[in-house]
Design an enzyme around this catalytic site. Structure first.
Site, PDB file in Angstrom:
ATOM      1  N   LYS A   1      39.216  44.569  14.835  1.00  0.00           N
ATOM      2  CA  LYS A   1      39.744  45.712  15.424  1.00  0.00           C
ATOM      3  C   LYS A   1      39.040  46.783  16.264  1.00  0.00           C
ATOM      4  CE  LYS A   1      43.892  48.080  14.871  1.00  0.00           C
ATOM      5  NZ  LYS A   1      45.000  47.537  14.773  1.00  0.00           N
TER       6      LYS A   1
ATOM      7  N   GLY B   1      30.676  35.975  -3.461  1.00  0.00           N
ATOM      8  CA  GLY B   1      31.695  35.168  -4.222  1.00  0.00           C
ATOM      9  C   GLY B   1      31.821  35.920  -5.715  1.00  0.00           C
TER      10      GLY B   1
ATOM     11  N   CYS C   1      24.002  37.555  -2.008  1.00  0.00           N
ATOM     12  CA  CYS C   1      24.656  37.880  -3.558  1.00  0.00           C
ATOM     13  C   CYS C   1      24.892  36.211  -4.234  1.00  0.00           C
ATOM     14  CB  CYS C   1      25.900  38.473  -3.432  1.00  0.00           C
ATOM     15  SG  CYS C   1      26.146  39.396  -5.006  1.00  0.00           S
TER      16      CYS C   1
ATOM     17  N   SER D   1      54.345  46.687  21.159  1.00  0.00           N
ATOM     18  CA  SER D   1      54.620  47.529  20.111  1.00  0.00           C
ATOM     19  C   SER D   1      54.151  49.210  20.283  1.00  0.00           C
ATOM     20  CB  SER D   1      54.341  47.368  18.747  1.00  0.00           C
ATOM     21  OG  SER D   1      52.910  47.647  18.652  1.00  0.00           O
ATOM     22  N   GLY D   2      53.273  49.384  21.188  1.00  0.00           N
ATOM     23  CA  GLY D   2      52.761  50.644  21.300  1.00  0.00           C
ATOM     24  C   GLY D   2      51.409  50.682  20.520  1.00  0.00           C
ATOM     25  N   GLY D   3      51.307  49.739  19.639  1.00  0.00           N
ATOM     26  CA  GLY D   3      50.188  49.770  18.724  1.00  0.00           C
ATOM     27  C   GLY D   3      48.930  49.358  19.599  1.00  0.00           C
TER      28      GLY D   3
ATOM     29  N   ASP E   1      46.836  46.836  19.446  1.00  0.00           N
ATOM     30  CA  ASP E   1      46.505  45.338  19.420  1.00  0.00           C
ATOM     31  C   ASP E   1      47.694  44.844  20.568  1.00  0.00           C
ATOM     32  OD1 ASP E   1      45.061  45.714  17.363  1.00  0.00           O
ATOM     33  OD2 ASP E   1      46.427  44.665  16.132  1.00  0.00           O
ATOM     34  N   SER E   2      48.816  45.248  20.685  1.00  0.00           N
ATOM     35  CA  SER E   2      49.642  44.506  21.710  1.00  0.00           C
ATOM     36  C   SER E   2      49.516  45.437  22.957  1.00  0.00           C
ATOM     37  CB  SER E   2      51.096  44.725  21.201  1.00  0.00           C
ATOM     38  OG  SER E   2      51.687  46.143  21.170  1.00  0.00           O
ATOM     39  N   SER E   3      48.927  46.630  22.931  1.00  0.00           N
ATOM     40  CA  SER E   3      48.486  47.469  24.023  1.00  0.00           C
ATOM     41  C   SER E   3      47.279  46.576  24.852  1.00  0.00           C
ATOM     42  CB  SER E   3      48.533  48.770  23.820  1.00  0.00           C
ATOM     43  OG  SER E   3      49.629  49.150  23.369  1.00  0.00           O
TER      44      SER E   3
ATOM     45  N   HIS F   1      23.791  43.284  -1.057  1.00  0.00           N
ATOM     46  CA  HIS F   1      24.602  43.179   0.116  1.00  0.00           C
ATOM     47  C   HIS F   1      24.201  43.579   1.449  1.00  0.00           C
ATOM     48  CE1 HIS F   1      27.933  41.050  -2.069  1.00  0.00           C
ATOM     49  NE2 HIS F   1      27.596  41.664  -2.932  1.00  0.00           N
TER      50      HIS F   1
END
Ligand code: XMP
Length: 518
Positions: free
Chosen positions: A374, A59, A86, A227-229, A231-233, A173
């Protein structure tokens, strides 16, 4: 839906650092499910999750300053292993009786750290290992019960632990790739310290989700905007497997798609595709082109597209009538970035989250990918048998090519940018996957210039090529591609795409530029 399944969970307690989603992703890459919660989340909520482990994130604050993000000390009494990273490490020391001060030397960048390999956290890690440091404060005194487990030339306490209580802390990190053995350290934490077994796998996610969706939906009807992307596919494929013909997918071709995108979507989801669903492809190109005619300002164009999209979608939904569920491909970063998950600011309000067609007649919203990152969505897509081409697609903005054409959109310009973009993607696609940028595309500048073709002068458009590397799309670096990739693509574009006589490469980082052009 997912919460009903009892699975091992590690909680990331978010103190506002920039890598917090990355921590959760790395833990999930170890096959352990992980969720991000703001430090403002009450202890009872955290307790109820029965976490196998807790990770305090980094942070931007100094933990000793009044008003800095903190947490109740009772968290250390849950008997749950904790890893502080951190700021998280400093806070752990601060709360447990150690001391944190402004560092005499700010450590920033890749730094060699010497670790104690007897520590569970550093099992099988090299004794001298490169780690990513970024801190202004340092721990000047350990909290009682802690021993040092790593140091650098400037930082006596680069890592520390109280093995008995299972508290571990690193000033560096482990989640960023610059920390060469960071993944091993996180894996050690979840397996060797927290005792996880690794029950988070995409094949079981798909199986469990299908079962849960069937149970939830029963014989209800579901509407999904495709949408063809990616996620929606994947969302549609999951629902298709779960409820088949009860699902109707509406795909709107707004005339701003990439080359052949409509055909690809229709091939997978249409009548001759792999799924037994109702699929509607709406050809709304003319409507969008005529609404966009004469509109030059980026925000105006976005508004028109957003509005028309909803109108078209609603018109289709009306024909279908009342449905029980509206399905959306919202994914975990959308949720986190909308301020609903962790702490990392309300950066952008995503059109996916709680948005889209408010007036469509449905009883409930279902978001089967709400807990996935993703890369997990892509993996789920592969498990569902979607073609690799679709599953590994780059992010593509809702307003489509309209924000990659500077100024007014016309069908002619769309065609130019589609053709140039297809060539650019083909050439970059020849590189090994590790060398490919996170996002790469062609855009059409609103500029014409003089050129020469054969013996004739031309006066035609200039195309811009973009290629960026980023993990979070909030900032981006220019990807340094081999010159040959760029020159081959440029040559092909001026030769193969009509009305282009110049190709430029965009060397701007984000900020100050954005990734898209409008
Ligand atoms: P910018 O241009 O803001 O883009 O640097 C960051 C990332 O977001 C995507 N993007 C959008 N996605 N609707 C979307 O669904 C939009 O209006 C939109 N604008 C940008 C962009 O492709 C990049 O990945």
């Amino acid at each position: 839906m997912e919460k009903k399944m009892k699975r091992e969970t590690v909680v990331v307690l978010d103190f506002g650092g920039q890598y917090n989603q990355l921590i959760a992703r790395r833990v999930r890459e170890c096959n352990v499910y992980c969720e991000i919660y703001s430090y403002k989340t009450g202890l009872e909520t955290i307790k109820a999750l029965q976490p196998k482990g807790i990770i305090f994130t980094g942070g931007p604050n100094s933990c000793y300053e009044p008003g800095a993000p903190t947490y109740v000390k009772e968290i250390f009494e849950l008997g749950v292993p904790i890893l502080g990273i951190c700021y998280g490490s400093q806070l752990m020391m601060h709360l447990l009786g150690g001391q944190v001060e402004k560092a005499p030397v700010r450590e920033y960048g890749k730094i060699e750290v010497t670790v104690n390999r007897d520590s569970k956290l550093f099992a099988d890690v090299s004794e001298k290992t490169i780690c990513w440091m970024s801190h202004n404060d340092y721990i000047s005194r350990l909290a009682p019960g802690f021993t040092v487990s790593a140091h650098t030339d400037n930082c006596p306490y680069a890592a520390m632990e109280n093995e008995e209580k299972q508290f571990y802390a690193t000033q560096f990190h482990p989640e960023v790739l610059h920390t060469q053995e960071g993944k091993k350290m996180l894996s050690n934490f979840v397996y060797k310290v927290c005792g996880c077994s690794g029950d988070w796998k995409m094949d079981s996610f798909v199986e469990e989700s299908i079962r849960a969706l069937r149970e939830e939906i029963g014989d209800g009807r579901v509407l999904c905007a495709l949408s063809g992307g990616v996620d929606s596919s994947v969302c549609a494929a999951l629902l298709a497997k779960a409820v088949g013909k009860q699902l109707t997918c509406v795909f709107v071709d707004h005339g701003l798609l990439r080359k052949n995108e409509r055909e690809q979507v229709c091939e997978v989801f249409g009548e001759n595709g792999d799924f037994d669903i109702h699929f509607i492809c709406v050809d709304a190109r003319d409507r969008f082109y005529s609404e966009l005619a004469g509109k030059r300002a980026p925000e105006r164009k976005r508004k028109v597209i957003g509005r028309e999209f909803i109108r078209v979608f609603e018109a289709e939904a009306k024909k279908i009538g009342m449905v029980d569920y509206l399905a959306q491909g919202t994914i975990y970063p959308d949720v986190v970035e909308s301020g609903l998950g962790g702490e990392s600011a309300t950066i952008k309000s995503h059109h996916n989250v709680g948005g889209l067609p408010k007036h469509v007649d449905f009883k409930e919203l279902i978001e089967p990918l709400r807990n996935l990152f993703k890369d997990e969505v892509r993996q789920a897509g592969r498990e569902l048998g979607l073609p690799e081409e679709l599953v590994s697609r780059q992010p593509f903005p809702g307003p489509g090519l309209a924000i990659r054409i500077i100024g007014e959109v016309t069908p002619e310009k769309v065609q130019i940018v589609q053709d140039a973009d297809a060539i650019w993607r083909e050439e970059v696609g020849k590189l090994p996957p590790a060398q490919r940028p996170s996002q790469y595309f062609a855009a059409l500048t609103n500029m014409k210039s003089v050129g020469v073709m054969g013996d004739e002068r031309t006066y035609d458009y200039a195309v811009a090529l973009r290629a960026v590397t980023t993990t979070d799309f909030m900032t981006a670096e220019v990807t340094l591609l081999p010159t040959e990739t760029i020159t081959t693509a440029a040559n092909r574009i001026v030769n193969e795409v009509k009305h282009v006589n110049r190709v430029m490469f965009d060397y701007t980082t984000k900020p100050p530029a954005t990734i898209e052009f409008e």
